[in-house]
Motif scaffolding. Structure first.
Motif, PDB file in Angstrom:
ATOM      1  N   GLU A 501       0.714  -1.143   0.069  1.00 58.17           N
ATOM      2  CA  GLU A 501      -0.021   0.080  -0.004  1.00 58.17           C
ATOM      3  C   GLU A 501       0.931   1.216  -0.007  1.00 58.17           C
ATOM      4  O   GLU A 501       0.681   2.140  -0.921  1.00 58.17           O
ATOM      5  N   HIS A 502       1.867   1.331   0.912  1.00 52.42           N
ATOM      6  CA  HIS A 502       2.480   2.383   0.838  1.00 52.42           C
ATOM      7  C   HIS A 502       3.461   2.695  -0.475  1.00 52.42           C
ATOM      8  O   HIS A 502       3.828   3.743  -0.818  1.00 52.42           O
ATOM      9  N   VAL A 543       1.235  -5.260   6.710  1.00 54.47           N
ATOM     10  CA  VAL A 543       2.098  -5.348   5.430  1.00 54.47           C
ATOM     11  C   VAL A 543       2.545  -6.567   5.049  1.00 54.47           C
ATOM     12  O   VAL A 543       3.314  -7.202   5.950  1.00 54.47           O
ATOM     13  N   SER A 544       2.056  -7.321   4.149  1.00 53.38           N
ATOM     14  CA  SER A 544       2.331  -8.722   3.985  1.00 53.38           C
ATOM     15  C   SER A 544       2.296  -9.126   2.288  1.00 53.38           C
ATOM     16  O   SER A 544       1.200  -8.421   1.607  1.00 53.38           O
ATOM     17  N   PRO A 545       3.341  -9.625   1.686  1.00 53.24           N
ATOM     18  CA  PRO A 545       3.235  -9.941   0.339  1.00 53.24           C
ATOM     19  C   PRO A 545       2.019 -10.959   0.126  1.00 53.24           C
ATOM     20  O   PRO A 545       1.544 -11.315  -0.947  1.00 53.24           O
ATOM     21  N   ILE A 547      -0.895 -11.246   1.902  1.00 50.47           N
ATOM     22  CA  ILE A 547      -2.278 -10.776   2.353  1.00 50.47           C
ATOM     23  C   ILE A 547      -2.413  -9.651   1.450  1.00 50.47           C
ATOM     24  O   ILE A 547      -2.017  -8.400   1.642  1.00 50.47           O
ATOM     25  N   LEU A 548      -3.582  -9.747   0.253  1.00 49.79           N
ATOM     26  CA  LEU A 548      -3.766  -8.739  -0.746  1.00 49.79           C
ATOM     27  C   LEU A 548      -5.141  -7.891   0.234  1.00 49.79           C
ATOM     28  O   LEU A 548      -4.968  -6.607   0.210  1.00 49.79           O
ATOM     29  N   HIS A 549      -6.064  -8.524   0.451  1.00 47.53           N
ATOM     30  CA  HIS A 549      -7.086  -7.813   1.158  1.00 47.53           C
ATOM     31  C   HIS A 549      -6.966  -7.922   2.821  1.00 47.53           C
ATOM     32  O   HIS A 549      -7.143  -8.860   3.281  1.00 47.53           O
ATOM     33  N   LYS A 550      -6.784  -6.724   3.154  1.00 43.12           N
ATOM     34  CA  LYS A 550      -6.243  -6.510   4.634  1.00 43.12           C
ATOM     35  C   LYS A 550      -7.480  -6.851   5.444  1.00 43.12           C
ATOM     36  O   LYS A 550      -7.274  -7.411   6.717  1.00 43.12           O
ATOM     37  N   LYS A 587       5.621  -8.340   6.869  1.00 36.22           N
ATOM     38  CA  LYS A 587       6.841  -7.219   7.043  1.00 36.22           C
ATOM     39  C   LYS A 587       6.642  -6.253   8.271  1.00 36.22           C
ATOM     40  O   LYS A 587       7.563  -5.397   8.418  1.00 36.22           O
ATOM     41  N   GLY A 588       5.445  -6.203   8.774  1.00 36.87           N
ATOM     42  CA  GLY A 588       4.974  -5.272   9.868  1.00 36.87           C
ATOM     43  C   GLY A 588       3.887  -4.698   9.521  1.00 36.87           C
ATOM     44  O   GLY A 588       2.916  -5.227   9.026  1.00 36.87           O
TER      45      GLY A 588
END
Length: 721
Positions: A501-502, A543-545, A547-550, A587-588
């Motif tokens: 996202e960022h 933030v995870s590669p 997990i697309l739909h948070k 990632k965090g």
């Protein structure tokens, strides 16, 4: 263009599969060419025959000594590859392939279609079809369809359906003075596509309008680019089928072409200058009208009728089409009062109130006064004209005919159109035939007559705004930013097909979008520190590669205001993510300021199979999923197109201010749509973008969430790949 000229203006034709059986296409083709007066060479090809209809028959095309421009192949699909190779060795420019059994029949047919295309290209032979009904050049007698008595005229007809072509030709024969310059059954478009035919007709002096029936396009964007070039010179009238899921399935099985998204097609056609038609019965009348009359330079139309009912219904129908019925000038009204009964309505609509019963020539006098009004762009006449001699007295016939002459000359002199609706159209009185002679179309249906008037106005509006229209061409990569390119390349290096996202927001921000910076916290301590630096309430997002739909993973926490809330939220998000996908790489969490409330909207892009990159805009929340209150445009956007996308959704009044709430910042929203268009043009690597929600305020907007998905295979970001 030279190849297409040799095909559509062929001086000689080889009919491969010629036959002595009158039921066979190979017989009908030879017979129709002779009957149509084709003066070029006709060469029947059939190794089992010596002569057909008095013409020498050849064993194959290479046996023909004379040069041949075009081959009509009427034999089964399996024979086509070998025959095309013979055509190539003979130097034939093109082949019209009648047979079906190609891409429209599934994978096996698609392989055969690929084979004939490869063979044709390797032998420099262009293909019409396959699965085509044929072609006709009405001016040379080149008739490879087998239809007799097709009316000659100035409308070019392109269609993916032989039955639709037959319907239109029959209608022209029975109801009009107009006819066709060319007919092309494009079939499966394996080689020659719609856009190439359009380019040919754009330069053809005998063609004044182009009529199209399309089920699916092989290359929609190239088609739009050619339409843009053609539509300013010649009106293009189009009916696209496949608007429903059932219709799309039928279109695919019939032509082997995908129908695509109906709304995307409709809006892109309109932006390119096409006059969209929704019903087959309106297709030829609108083409006839646009090829015959000057367009309406504004949206202001007058109505002249001999009855209040017709006047009122016509007014309603025209208003529904977006036209205006302006009040006539005081001078025009005064002049009308001088020649009409005292009870006549003269403001607009004009009702002659019996003033024409004894003298139908009054229609011409009224029409002259009305069209002299500078505020009027065109005139619809409705009612009994053409039937006064039938309805009242035979002696009125000459007055009606004189009125027809006057109105025809009036259109020529004023440069303003007249469309006429008559209850007596089917009787075909001479007065109505005279109107058609002057190019004034006559219809029995008031609905069709008003649709034709609407088309004249729509085309006029397009021409007046032509210089502001998009060409539908991308300058790929021209505005790419180095930082954004590095972000995309880094994702590729890490094996990711989407940006965090960022990262997505950083790409948008590099192009001037109002996307607030968000910071990555790898630990709860980082989250607390970053929240203190931001100040105020914050939001945390996983933030995870993987997990697309948070939200689905419980990866979002809102309105966090103190250290304990932030720490607890961080740990909860991480735990939820691991529970959602145990092997997810985490990632965090992103830490961002909490956005203030406003109206939520969604902006998204995708790749349409026919038209390439498109953008969607709509109100966010439940309205998107349930009501589908969205608008679409093919990219790139113009500023006008961006504004119209916003204004045309059903929920637009919410953005304009509703029940005392202030109007929202549509200008900022429009600018964001333009920025999205620029981003897609700058990075051809992007397959999809999703900004949801974007929060709109009375001043400014916030991009609350952003997602970008990359194409499976990397694309040269310079725009050359």
């Amino acid at each position: 263009m030279e190849d297409l000229h040799r095909i559509l203006n062929a001086d000689s034709v080889a009919v491969i599969g010629a036959s002595r059986d009158e039921t066979k296409r190979g017989y009908q083709a030879v017979a129709t060419l002779k009957k149509s007066g084709f003066e070029g060479g006709i060469y029947p090809v059939n190794p089992r025959e010596r002569r057909i209809l008095g013409l020498r028959c050849y064993a194959d095309v290479e046996e023909i000594k004379e040069p041949v421009d075009l081959a009509l192949i009427t034999t089964p699909a399996a024979t086509v590859p070998g025959l095309l190779a013979q055509c190539g060795r003979k130097g034939i420019a093109g082949a019209v392939i009648i047979a079906g059994g190609f891409g429209e029949m599934g994978p096996q047919g698609k392989r055969l279609e690929d084979e004939i295309l490869e063979t044709a290209r390797s032998h420099n032979v262009r293909l019409v079809g396959p699965n085509t009904s044929g072609i006709i050049n009405m001016w040379t007698g080149l008739n490879l369809v087998g239809l007799s008595n097709v009316p000659k005229g100035d409308i070019a007809l392109l269609t993916q359906s032989g039955n639709i072509a037959l319907h239109l030709i029959t209608e022209a024969t029975l109801r009009s003075h107009k006819g066709f310059s060319y007919y092309v059954g494009v079939g499966n478009e394996s080689d020659i596509h719609f856009d190439e035919y359009l380019e040919f007709f754009r330069h053809d002096e005998k063609t004044k309008a182009i009529l199209i029936y399309v089920e699916g396009l092989r290359d929609g964007r190239t088609f739009l680019q050619q339409v843009y070039k053609t539509s300013r010179q010649k009106p293009i009238i189009l009916l696209k089928s496949g608007r429903t899921s059932t219709g799309q399935k039928s279109a695919g099985s019939h032509t082997g072409a995908l129908a695509g998204i109906s709304e995307v097609a409709r809006t892109s056609f309109e932006r390119a200058g096409i006059i969209n038609i929704e019903h087959p019965d309106q297709l030829f009348p609108v083409a006839e009208t646009l090829s015959s009359l000057p367009h309406i330079r504004n949206k202001k139309v007058a109505i002249l009728a001999d009855g209040g009912g017709h006047a009122t219904i016509a007014s309603d129908l025209l208003t529904d089409l977006g036209l205006e019925i302006p009040t006539l000038s005081d001078r025009a009204q005064a002049r009308l009062r001088e020649i009409l009964p005292h009870n006549a309505a003269v403001s607009n609509p004009v009702d002659v109130a019996g003033g024409s019963d004894a003298n139908p020539e009054i229609f011409a006098r009224c029409a002259r006064i009305i069209l002299n009004d500078a505020n009027v762009g065109g005139l619809l006449i409705a009612g009994l004209f053409g039937g006064y001699a039938i309805r009242f007295a035979e002696k009125l016939r000459f007055l009606e005919e004189d009125a027809a002459h006057q109105m025809g000359k009036l259109v020529q002199k004023s440069g303003k159109p007249i469309v006429l609706q008559s209850l007596y159209n089917s009787v075909k009185p001479h007065s109505l035939e005279l109107l058609r002679y002057y190019g004034i179309p006559v219809y029995e249906s008031l609905d069709i007559a008003t649709k034709c008037v609407g088309a004249l106005s729509r085309y006029g509006q397009y021409i007046s705004a032509y210089k502001y229209k998009t060409t539908f061409e991308f300058n790929w990569g021209a505005k790419a930013k180095k930082k954004a390119v590095r972000i995309i390349q880094n994702a590729r290096t890490e094996g990711r097909r989407y940006l965090f996202e960022h990262e997505a927001k950083e790409v948008l921000r590099s192009h001037g979008a109002p996307a607030m910076r968000e910071h990555l916290a790898k630990t709860a301590d980082d989250a607390v520190r970053l929240a203190e630096e931001i100040g105020g309430a914050v939001v945390l997002k996983i933030v995870s590669p993987d997990i697309l739909h948070k939200s689905d993973a419980g990866g979002v926490r809102l309105n966090l205001e103190n250290e304990d809330q932030i720490r607890n939220a961080f740990h909860r998000i991480i735990d939820n993510a691991r529970e959602y996908k145990s092997d997810a790489v985490i990632k965090g969490c992103l830490v961002a300021s909490m956005k203030k409330k406003g109206v939520e909207v969604i902006i998204g892009t995708k790749i349409d199979r026919q038209f390439g990159p498109v953008v969607m805009f709509g109100i966010g929340g439940i309205l998107v999923e349930v009501v589908r209150d969205v608008s679409f445009r093919v990219l790139p956007l113009s500023r006008t197109a961006a504004s119209r996308m916003i204004d045309e959704i059903k929920s637009a009044p919410i953005l304009n201010g509703f029940r005392g709430s202030p109007a929202l910042d549509k200008q900022a929203l429009s600018q964001l749509l333009l920025t999205v268009s620029e981003v897609i043009e700058s990075y051809p690597d992007i397959e999809e973008m999703d900004l949801n929600p974007v929060i709109v305020h009375d001043q400014g907007i916030d991009i609350a969430d952003a997602r970008m998905i990359l194409k499976k295979d990397p694309v040269d970001l310079t725009g050359k790949g």
